[in-house]
Design an enzyme around this catalytic site. Structure first.
Site, PDB file in Angstrom:
ATOM      1  N   GLU A  34     -19.347 -28.638  27.415  1.00 56.68           N
ATOM      2  CA  GLU A  34     -19.358 -29.255  28.743  1.00 56.68           C
ATOM      3  C   GLU A  34     -18.253 -30.293  28.832  1.00 56.68           C
ATOM      4  O   GLU A  34     -18.098 -31.139  27.952  1.00 56.68           O
ATOM      5  CB  GLU A  34     -20.716 -29.905  29.022  1.00 56.68           C
ATOM      6  CG  GLU A  34     -20.793 -30.675  30.333  1.00 56.68           C
ATOM      7  CD  GLU A  34     -20.360 -29.840  31.539  1.00 56.68           C
ATOM      8  OE1 GLU A  34     -19.486 -30.316  32.296  1.00 56.68           O
ATOM      9  OE2 GLU A  34     -20.878 -28.721  31.718  1.00 56.68           O
ATOM     10  N   GLY A 195     -17.480 -24.560  58.995  1.00 58.37           N
ATOM     11  CA  GLY A 195     -18.270 -23.588  58.257  1.00 58.37           C
ATOM     12  C   GLY A 195     -19.756 -23.849  58.419  1.00 58.37           C
ATOM     13  O   GLY A 195     -20.215 -24.996  58.292  1.00 58.37           O
ATOM     14  N   SER A 196     -20.524 -22.785  58.718  1.00 61.19           N
ATOM     15  CA  SER A 196     -21.965 -22.961  58.949  1.00 61.19           C
ATOM     16  C   SER A 196     -22.804 -22.180  57.945  1.00 61.19           C
ATOM     17  O   SER A 196     -23.901 -21.731  58.258  1.00 61.19           O
ATOM     18  CB  SER A 196     -22.334 -22.533  60.373  1.00 61.19           C
ATOM     19  OG  SER A 196     -22.281 -21.118  60.510  1.00 61.19           O
ATOM     20  N   ILE A 199     -24.131 -24.812  52.839  1.00 55.96           N
ATOM     21  CA  ILE A 199     -23.589 -26.150  52.580  1.00 55.96           C
ATOM     22  C   ILE A 199     -23.241 -26.851  53.895  1.00 55.96           C
ATOM     23  O   ILE A 199     -23.615 -28.006  54.124  1.00 55.96           O
ATOM     24  CB  ILE A 199     -22.349 -26.063  51.673  1.00 55.96           C
ATOM     25  CG1 ILE A 199     -22.747 -25.585  50.272  1.00 55.96           C
ATOM     26  CG2 ILE A 199     -21.651 -27.426  51.575  1.00 55.96           C
ATOM     27  CD1 ILE A 199     -21.568 -25.305  49.352  1.00 55.96           C
ATOM     28  N   GLU A 218     -17.580 -22.506  63.511  1.00 51.24           N
ATOM     29  CA  GLU A 218     -17.875 -21.316  62.706  1.00 51.24           C
ATOM     30  C   GLU A 218     -17.015 -20.137  63.160  1.00 51.24           C
ATOM     31  O   GLU A 218     -16.929 -19.847  64.355  1.00 51.24           O
ATOM     32  CB  GLU A 218     -19.358 -20.957  62.802  1.00 51.24           C
ATOM     33  CG  GLU A 218     -19.767 -19.628  62.200  1.00 51.24           C
ATOM     34  CD  GLU A 218     -19.376 -19.493  60.743  1.00 51.24           C
ATOM     35  OE1 GLU A 218     -18.724 -18.481  60.404  1.00 51.24           O
ATOM     36  OE2 GLU A 218     -19.708 -20.399  59.948  1.00 51.24           O
ATOM     37  N   GLY A 286     -16.964 -22.166  51.892  1.00 45.02           N
ATOM     38  CA  GLY A 286     -17.282 -21.362  50.721  1.00 45.02           C
ATOM     39  C   GLY A 286     -16.779 -21.964  49.428  1.00 45.02           C
ATOM     40  O   GLY A 286     -16.195 -23.060  49.403  1.00 45.02           O
ATOM     41  N   ALA A 334     -27.920 -21.011  42.287  1.00 46.88           N
ATOM     42  CA  ALA A 334     -28.346 -21.506  40.982  1.00 46.88           C
ATOM     43  C   ALA A 334     -29.391 -20.605  40.343  1.00 46.88           C
ATOM     44  O   ALA A 334     -29.339 -20.324  39.140  1.00 46.88           O
ATOM     45  CB  ALA A 334     -28.890 -22.928  41.124  1.00 46.88           C
ATOM     46  N   HIS A 460     -56.868 -20.400  54.370  1.00 45.86           N
ATOM     47  CA  HIS A 460     -56.851 -21.009  55.703  1.00 45.86           C
ATOM     48  C   HIS A 460     -57.313 -22.456  55.599  1.00 45.86           C
ATOM     49  O   HIS A 460     -58.264 -22.747  54.881  1.00 45.86           O
ATOM     50  CB  HIS A 460     -57.805 -20.256  56.637  1.00 45.86           C
ATOM     51  CG  HIS A 460     -57.954 -20.887  57.989  1.00 45.86           C
ATOM     52  ND1 HIS A 460     -57.010 -20.748  58.982  1.00 45.86           N
ATOM     53  CD2 HIS A 460     -58.934 -21.686  58.490  1.00 45.86           C
ATOM     54  CE1 HIS A 460     -57.415 -21.418  60.048  1.00 45.86           C
ATOM     55  NE2 HIS A 460     -58.570 -21.995  59.779  1.00 45.86           N
TER      56      HIS A 460
END
Length: 481
Positions: A34, A195-196, A199, A218, A286, A334, A460
């Protein structure tokens, strides 16, 4: 002499660290490399901290509508953006330390630094160009600095980063990615979101709830383009009622900057242009895989459109090299990365009965208000396949629990193969649907039919009753509508 492992995993995001744990459980000597922070983008800058921000937005929304529940709150409700961000960062820090604990518990070595493939079975780790964020508690066994490590199996899990459009590059001040949008020093009065997808909509929903004037731009003809068109329409109407504005079938062609604002030139589908001025612009167009500087080219590892090409078990075209998660292509989620990693390492270990993941049964969730969740085919996609289908719908406004919660706007939609009774798609918009969707995911994975779902007893009063009613509606047997 280089340290020898059975498995080395490059990247400790959800896919990487979960794969490391499963590898260790299977008795394989495992290390994870990492460069920056355990938990990757999801835990530190994505899935988790955004949900903490959205929770603050939800609480503010409820407080502002307290009178709807017979409650009186003295004084106005305002957002302390610093405190909201601080809470979000504390949530991430807590989970970051939790991943460190899991590495230590499972005897996974953590190697800090940046990894490069130096040949089949060898990883060179150099000092990271990024500041490492080691877990607060406990510190895992690890090796800092440069070194050479060998393993029979190397799994690349380096994730993805925000996609950048030429001429609209984020600068950290006026044009933001999700990194900057997550830690604002102050709330922008006017905000543009480009962008829609999940995120973009989540940040648009958050900032709108916090009091910003938000416009979403968008390119496609509907918000949340991957979702069922009907569900998308319901979500858009509810978001617009809350003050969000949408400009569809439009694209940002140019951004001019002033000292503390942006002017975005937007072109609509009819070729007309309009200039929108705002304090900040969030670019949410994206993500792209982190495939650079790994040594893929030298080994001849195949890539396609910025992602590593793999088979159903995570194997690349080079023996002993694997890839999982966002770096291995869509859907970039994820939970997909986690499951993909487990499949990969179980195949490596030679477990019987391991089979490739069915991507048609991976749920997607968007945590705006109202929430959106789905699995399987949209109605349009199902029709494209040539199937005869049955479609069921049930409105939140006919559900007792939804009415009691004050969340009576929403829709559950189910799609069945008319011939076989197979559930091939489920789509939801409304309160807590990101929790409800898993019921349909389990049903699809078990190849449950409509008959079995109709004979399942749902408790219920719950929101889950709408799931059954939607199934009943698909077969002309709905009871409460």
């Amino acid at each position: 002499m280089a340290e020898q492992y059975d498995v080395i995993i490059i990247g400790s995001g959800p896919g990487g660290y979960v794969t490391a744990i499963r590898s260790a459980q299977l008795g394989l000597k495992t290390a994870i490399v990492e460069r920056e922070h355990l938990g990757g983008i999801c835990l530190n800058w994505g899935c988790i901290p955004t949900k903490a921000l959205l929770r603050s937005a939800e609480i503010k929304h409820l407080a502002e509508h307290a009178k709807n529940y017979g409650l009186k709150l003295d004084g106005s409700i305002s957002a302390d953006v610093g405190a909201v961000v601080e809470r979000s960062r504390k949530v991430s820090a807590r989970l970051n330390g939790g991943v460190g604990f899991l590495m230590k518990k499972n005897k996974v070595d953590v190697i800090w630094g940046e990894a490069t493939l130096k040949g089949k079975g060898e990883v060179a780790v150099a000092k990271s160009s990024k500041k490492a964020m080691e877990p607060q508690h406990p510190t895992p066994k690890g090796t800092l600095g440069e070194g050479s490590y060998k393993a029979k199996h190397i799994i690349i899990a380096t994730g993805a980063r925000p996609r950048v459009l030429p001429g609209i590059e984020p600068d950290g001040k006026l044009i933001w990615t999700y990194f900057e949008a997550m830690v604002p020093k102050e709330l922008p009065k006017k905000l543009l979101v480009m962008g829609s997808g999940a995120i973009g909509i989540e940040f648009a929903s958050f900032y709108n709830a916090m009091g910003s004037d938000v416009t979403v731009i968008e390119l496609m003809p509907q918000v949340m383009p991957v979702e069922d068109k009907e569900i998308s329409g319901v979500a858009q109407k509810q978001l617009e009622k809350q003050g969000l504005k949408f400009l569809l079938e439009a694209k940002v062609t140019k951004v001019d900057k002033t000292t503390n604002s942006v002017k975005a030139t937007v072109e609509t589908k009819d070729g007309k242009t309009e200039v929108f001025e705002a304090d900040r612009l969030i670019s949410a167009v994206g993500v792209q895989g982190n495939i650079e500087n790994l040594g893929l080219e030298a080994l001849g590892i195949r890539t396609d459109r910025g992602c590593i090409v793999i088979d159903g078990y995570g194997r690349t075209n080079v023996e002993g090299i694997y890839a999982i998660g966002d770096v291995a292509g869509p859907p970039m989620l994820a939970h997909k990365a986690e499951h993909e990693g487990v499949i990969c390492v179980e195949k490596i270990a030679g477990l019987p009965g391991v089979h490739p993941m069915d991507k048609a049964k991976i749920p997607g969730c968007t945590y705006c208000h109202p929430q959106v969740a789905s699995v399987g085919m949209t109605e349009a996609k199902a029709k494209e396949t040539g199937r005869d289908i049955r479609v069921g719908r049930f409105q939140f406004g006919a559900n007792g629990k939804a009415i009691a919660l004050g969340e009576d706007q929403g829709l559950i939609k189910t799609i069945f193969d008319k011939k076989t009774g197979e559930l091939i798609g489920a789509h939801m918009v409304g309160a807590e649907v990101t929790e409800l969707i898993q019921g349909f995911v389990v049903a699809m994975n078990l190849e449950t039919t409509e008959e079995e779902l109709m004979h399942t007893v749902f408790p219920h009063p719950t929101l889950s009753e709408m799931m059954k009613e939607s199934v009943l509606d698909a077969y002309g047997r709905v009871l409460n509508a």
